[in-house]
Design a protein around this motif. Sequence first.
Motif, PDB file in Angstrom:
ATOM      1  N   UNK A  31       2.490  14.419   7.585  1.00 50.33           N
ATOM      2  CA  UNK A  31       1.671  13.128   8.118  1.00 50.33           C
ATOM      3  C   UNK A  31       1.995  12.571   9.466  1.00 50.33           C
ATOM      4  N   UNK A  37       5.541  -7.406   5.060  1.00 51.23           N
ATOM      5  CA  UNK A  37       6.112  -6.221   4.148  1.00 51.23           C
ATOM      6  C   UNK A  37       6.239  -5.115   5.380  1.00 51.23           C
ATOM      7  N   UNK A  79       8.099  -8.768   1.597  1.00 53.91           N
ATOM      8  CA  UNK A  79       8.239  -7.395   0.454  1.00 53.91           C
ATOM      9  C   UNK A  79       8.473  -6.303   1.445  1.00 53.91           C
ATOM     10  N   UNK A  80       8.905  -5.200   0.543  1.00 51.47           N
ATOM     11  CA  UNK A  80       9.094  -3.900   1.256  1.00 51.47           C
ATOM     12  C   UNK A  80       8.389  -2.775   0.419  1.00 51.47           C
ATOM     13  N   UNK A 135       8.114   1.479  -0.542  1.00 52.46           N
ATOM     14  CA  UNK A 135       8.392   2.733  -0.451  1.00 52.46           C
ATOM     15  C   UNK A 135       7.796   3.696   0.438  1.00 52.46           C
ATOM     16  N   UNK A 136       8.502   4.297   1.460  1.00 55.34           N
ATOM     17  CA  UNK A 136       7.731   5.456   2.251  1.00 55.34           C
ATOM     18  C   UNK A 136       6.576   6.219   1.205  1.00 55.34           C
ATOM     19  N   UNK A 137       5.363   6.286   1.765  1.00 55.72           N
ATOM     20  CA  UNK A 137       4.575   6.904   0.993  1.00 55.72           C
ATOM     21  C   UNK A 137       3.616   6.230   0.004  1.00 55.72           C
ATOM     22  N   UNK A 138       4.044   5.247  -0.058  1.00 53.65           N
ATOM     23  CA  UNK A 138       3.060   4.436  -1.259  1.00 53.65           C
ATOM     24  C   UNK A 138       1.912   4.016  -0.681  1.00 53.65           C
ATOM     25  N   UNK A 139       0.994   4.419  -1.576  1.00 56.06           N
ATOM     26  CA  UNK A 139      -0.773   4.448  -1.182  1.00 56.06           C
ATOM     27  C   UNK A 139      -1.441   3.211  -2.050  1.00 56.06           C
ATOM     28  N   UNK A 140      -0.819   2.879  -3.001  1.00 56.15           N
ATOM     29  CA  UNK A 140      -1.429   1.725  -3.715  1.00 56.15           C
ATOM     30  C   UNK A 140      -0.696   0.474  -3.518  1.00 56.15           C
ATOM     31  N   UNK A 141      -1.210  -0.702  -2.996  1.00 57.31           N
ATOM     32  CA  UNK A 141      -0.761  -1.984  -2.674  1.00 57.31           C
ATOM     33  C   UNK A 141      -1.283  -3.148  -3.459  1.00 57.31           C
ATOM     34  N   UNK A 169      -0.025   3.656   9.411  1.00 53.77           N
ATOM     35  CA  UNK A 169      -1.177   3.906   9.466  1.00 53.77           C
ATOM     36  C   UNK A 169      -1.783   3.700   8.045  1.00 53.77           C
ATOM     37  N   UNK A 170      -1.684   4.735   7.210  1.00 52.30           N
ATOM     38  CA  UNK A 170      -2.688   4.595   6.008  1.00 52.30           C
ATOM     39  C   UNK A 170      -1.982   3.299   5.192  1.00 52.30           C
TER      40      UNK A 170
END
Lengths: 290, 386
Positions: free
Chosen positions: B45, B176, B205-206, B208-214, B235-236
Amino acid sequence: MQYLVQLLISGLAIGAIYGLIAMGFAVIYKSTGLVNFAQGEMTMITAYIAWTISTTVSGNVFVVAMGAILAAVLLGLVIERLVMRPMLGEPVFATVMVTIGLAVILRSAINFIWDAYPHGLDIGMGRGIVHLGSIGVRTGQLAVIAALLLLLAAIWAFFRYSKVGVAMRAVAADDRTALLMGISATKVHALAWAASSVIAGIGGVFFALSYDLSPAMFQLGLKAFPATILGGLDAVLGSGLGGLLIGITENLAGGYLGSGMKEVAGFAMIIVVLMVRPFGIFGERDIERV
Amino acid sequence: MIKHLAAAALLLTTACLAIGPAAAADPGITDTEILIGDVEPLTGPPALLGVAASIGHKIAIAEANAAGGINGRKIKYVLEDDGYVTARTIQGVKKVIDVDKVFAMIGISGSGQSIAVMPVLEKSGIPTVIDVAPVKFLWEPPRKNVFVVGQSYEEGIIHLVNFLADKNPGKKWGLITQDDDYGITVRDGFDSVVKAKKLNVVYSGNYKKGQQDFSSDMLQLKDSGTEVFLAGGIIAENIAMMKELEKLSIKPVTGIFWPGRIEPVLKLMGPAGDGIYAVDYVEPFAGAAGKAFLEKAKPLVSEAELKGINRYTMTGYAAAKVLISAIERCGKQPTWACTIAELEKTKNVETGVMAPISFGPGVRFSNQKLQIMQADTATLSFKPVD
């Protein structure tokens, strides 16, 4: 109440994607006894192929869908023939390691073939927002929930009534006896890889429609794996439902316990479930541990 | 006869010893070439950053080579991929130093990777200019041979939050961050302004690295009544957050950090990204300097590379330019010692892509000037606002 409903709908939408990928895991496991750790990467590759078709050939939804399905079939068949079939008869551990290696190769292929930028899959639908009362949902999210339910029904019928489905169940139950009955195990394996690739690929395409494509998408495989374990590694339909459960659990945990709990919740849930039912909610008791 | 031969051998040995250190003092230099090494994430990534930075290095090198090279020697660029894996960064740096025997290093992957590789760089003594991930550890305490072009993450966040706080007094704040070193840095910068300006933080909030659904995170944000939002994704994640907010029909005043200040991000955010603020120390491509840089790049890189250009290309270009200029000032026989001394003497070097770059005795960090920009989705660009 509105807060809860919004969490449930979003959870169902992402859970449906997990469910589709989890079903891909289960189809391969059920037919070959193998856990494919490249499932997330196969999902990602199909989604990238769909994006390439949409940007270079045609953005027509049917062209993209047919192209992506064909590409997924091809991907599954090629992997089975070139990578997995030579491993027949080798220890399960070695074969699982091969799928991990395959995952790394496919992951790297994204940057070699495409690029590291995020991309949107624009096929003229799926990105719009509809309001159910005061709750906003993307049409792609509603579509993936419907797609999962349709596929669950179709797969149930396939395994229950079709000759090929029965043959796959026979190979899964006892491949030697199935061979004696004239069923080609290699053909069944190839079909399983192709089917798994298509089912997971559908999940990938829907994910790209709702959330965009990026090289980090392979991580969907890691999120879907708990769904398979939860539903039952050998239970294709159970895995689909497991995905929905994981999606809802994650969202409720994120919404009520705090954002940091979101990613942990699914894994915490499978720990609890596996302590009670080590073979998953819908799995069969005699799962061989690898 | 034997005496004469022995005397000749002695003379020859003495002569070799005398000229040896000058001719073979430091590696990476032949009569026609100077090697410069780099290790970047070209896969995985963060390749978005690594590839872009390497293109910046290539542009500066191609520009120098087109002008005859460094005092007649052409520059050769040796690039290794670390896949953003720290162990591979160390392996890669050792490889380019010990096997390829480069003369100088540039770039060096991400923040964690460059921190991990610091002992190798220090021990080798090789002149190094870091440009991808400027984190304080790299210049505090100053290392003799390591120079950093850029601005610290903390300063960047402080500048951005101060700007947004002054522009939106009395508003409710939300934040976040990612659960890693990057996120900690963003949070530290944010917290320092919260204390100083007594900001009313209603959501923190925080992820996890790689989370895609917020979806649940942004629903919480909405529920908290946040009016000013610092999106601490890279980025993403920022794209996903903004699109989620759009779905929830809210649009708080939003600030993002420079790793995500790239034009493709705006394209993906669509209308949801319009008007978001970003902080950076390199020029936006929409401005005159950015356009001039793109024009300069066009003949020097391939079409595919041209598409891969983003803000990291500018940071890479500036760092390579500073390094090349220091080696050049060493004249016909550049050495590590001379290059390091000349890097230290770097004073107001113009690169055209950021404020002039300076170092100094004991100063290994260029401390670039920051500016705030605002997104314009109609033109898919960021425009300076302060």
